[in-house]
Design an enzyme around this catalytic site. Structure first.
Site, PDB file in Angstrom:
ATOM      1  N   ASP A  13      -2.525   7.076 -13.083  1.00  0.00           N
ATOM      2  CA  ASP A  13      -3.780   7.142 -12.340  1.00  0.00           C
ATOM      3  C   ASP A  13      -4.913   6.493 -13.122  1.00  0.00           C
ATOM      4  OD1 ASP A  13      -5.426   7.767 -10.247  1.00  0.00           O
ATOM      5  OD2 ASP A  13      -5.744   9.847 -10.840  1.00  0.00           O
ATOM      6  N   ASN A  61      -0.932   5.997  -0.151  1.00  0.00           N
ATOM      7  CA  ASN A  61      -1.649   4.806  -0.620  1.00  0.00           C
ATOM      8  C   ASN A  61      -1.773   3.705   0.430  1.00  0.00           C
ATOM      9  OD1 ASN A  61      -0.444   5.029  -4.062  1.00  0.00           O
ATOM     10  ND2 ASN A  61      -2.303   5.838  -3.136  1.00  0.00           N
TER      11      ASN A  61
END
Length: 231
Positions: A13, A61
């Site tokens: 991340d 995503n």
């Protein structure tokens, strides 16, 4: 190393935020994140990790801008093509987790080729979680079970047998970078008793030393799996 994790999962991340903090476009952060992934795969192999699952692209995503999604997919293709020689030299086997059927055809082709080309390698296994979601994996597992076992009762063992990689042990350690304290739909079933390690560093900033620190933290923990340690 004594008491080392056999299987590590990483939620990579912070790529976009890393770029934005430096006045760069988000895709530049993903490019740096790919370079980091290469470093950490090499480091994990050198440290004797047997399985490494990289959370590269989640089922959520797809909500991002189409330009960013396309860039990430092209990076995946670039990684698979460019790293074969490294995989061959280090006997690293490529595996996959997720719903491959929903990926672009060219990405499916590259993944299948990489899986086939490295299938006989006996070193560390790298599981690429692309278009992956923990809930989606559990749903797909249950569906596959009922397609093959009509009318039978289902157990935890049954679900486990129909997950994406049932032969791979559950992760001992799950690492998340960029200081976020959530699992974000990553290995929900397999990570039930995984140790968590949160790093404040953005993913593009990670080096081998950061992985060593995470492993050292794991080695100092007492794992009881809901029980009580006997003396």
């Amino acid at each position: 190393m004594e008491k080392s994790p056999s299987h590590i999962g990483i939620i990579m991340d912070g790529n976009g935020r890393w770029a934005e903090k430096r006045g760069l476009i988000r895709t530049q952060g993903h490019l740096e994140g790919l370079k980091t992934a290469k470093r950490i795969v090499k480091a994990a192999s050198e440290l004797g990790v047997k399985y490494l699952t990289l959370y590269a692209f989640s089922t959520e995503n797809w909500k991002r801008a189409s330009e960013e999604v396309s860039f990430i997919m092209n990076l995946v293709k670039q990684y698979l093509r460019a790293e074969f020689e490294f995989s061959r030299q280090n006997r690293i086997r490529t595996r996959y987790a997720g719903d491959m059927a929903a990926l672009p055809p060219d990405i499916q082709k590259e993944l299948r080729q990489s899986i086939e080309d490295t299938g006989s390698f006996d070193g560390m296994q790298v599981i690429l979680a692309i278009n992956y979601g923990g809930r989606d994996e559990i749903v797909r597992s249950v569906r596959k079970f009922y397609q093959n076992n009509q009318g039978m009762n289902i157990s935890e063992k049954d679900i486990s047998l129909y997950l994406d990689n049932p032969d791979i042990p559950d992760p001992d350690l799950i690492i998340r970078t960029a200081g976020e304290y959530r699992t974000s739909n990553f290995l929900l079933w397999q990570g039930a008793y995984s140790e968590l390690y949160i790093s404040e560093k953005m993913w593009p900033e990670w080096e081998k030393e950061d992985l060593e620190e995470a492993i050292a933290s794991f080695q100092n923990r007492e794992r009881r799996y809901g029980g009580i340690k006997t003396r």
